[in-house]
Scaffold this motif. Structure first.
Motif: not given
Length: 213
Positions: A93-95, A136-137, A141-144
């Motif tokens: 998601x970051x990429x 995607x951001x 955020x959810x993954x982090x």
């Protein structure tokens, strides 16, 4: 001695990069919102505000670079203890966010280069930013927040805040103007927390030294 120093430097790098990213992205979003109307089809770009588009386009690449640094420093800090599935979502998601952000900036650049900005160029830039990049951001955020909660890196209120911000960005998308600012605001809060946590960790070794008798 060296591993301890590295552990202390990594959160500082993540915190500083996160703050730089948050401020730069927020500035780019505000400038773009002011310069490029997103309302009716007959809205036009004020020639006096074209400088704002140019400045925003200059800011976006640096925001993306600091975001990658922020993401890398966060992942290094979690180390081998991270869950591989969540870490994959985190990285992916970051990429994709950075790629979509750059694509939105390129689309906005067509608005700047055209003598009479088209509705297509304006709509395309906003669709990439508010619909795709922000969703995607939201996944990032959810993954982090999930990683932070699982490893105990984030306190419970910060993890809950990240979950709330991620859900709002995911569900609302482009429905609410200026909702894009939630992402840099969250990144700023997380970065400040990381720096404060590092400062407390750095003071711990000195507090554990035995007092001379």
């Amino acid at each position: 001695m060296e591993p301890t120093t590295d552990r202390l430097k990594t959160p500082r790098a993540a915190g500083m990069a996160g703050i730089a990213f948050a401020l730069l992205l927020a500035a780019a979003i505000v400038l773009m919102r002011i310069a490029v109307p997103s309302g009716s089809a007959d809205a036009t770009v004020d020639p006096d505000n074209r400088w704002a588009i140019q400045v925003s386009l200059e800011i976006v690449p640096f925001a993306g670079i600091f975001f990658l640094w922020f993401m890398g420093a966060l992942r290094t800090h979690t180390g081998a203890a991270e869950d591989r599935f969540v870490a994959t979502v985190f990285l992916g998601s970051g990429f994709v966010f950075v790629a979509t952000l750059f694509a939105a900036a390129a689309a906005a650049g067509t608005v700047l280069s055209e003598g009479t900005p088209s509705e297509f160029g304006r709509h395309y830039a906003y669709t990439l930013l508010s619909t795709y990049a922000m969703r995607v951001a939201a996944v990032f955020v959810l993954a982090t927040s999930t990683i932070g909660r699982m490893l105990g890196v984030f306190p419970r209120p910060l993890a809950l805040l990240g979950t709330l911000v991620g859900l709002v960005l995911l569900v609302v998308g482009s429905g609410v103007p200026w909702s894009e600012l939630l992402f840099p605001a969250w990144a700023l809060i997380v970065s400040i927390h990381i720096l404060r946590a590092r400062r407390g960790t750095a003071r711990t070794p000195g507090q554990d030294r035995p007092h001379p008798s």
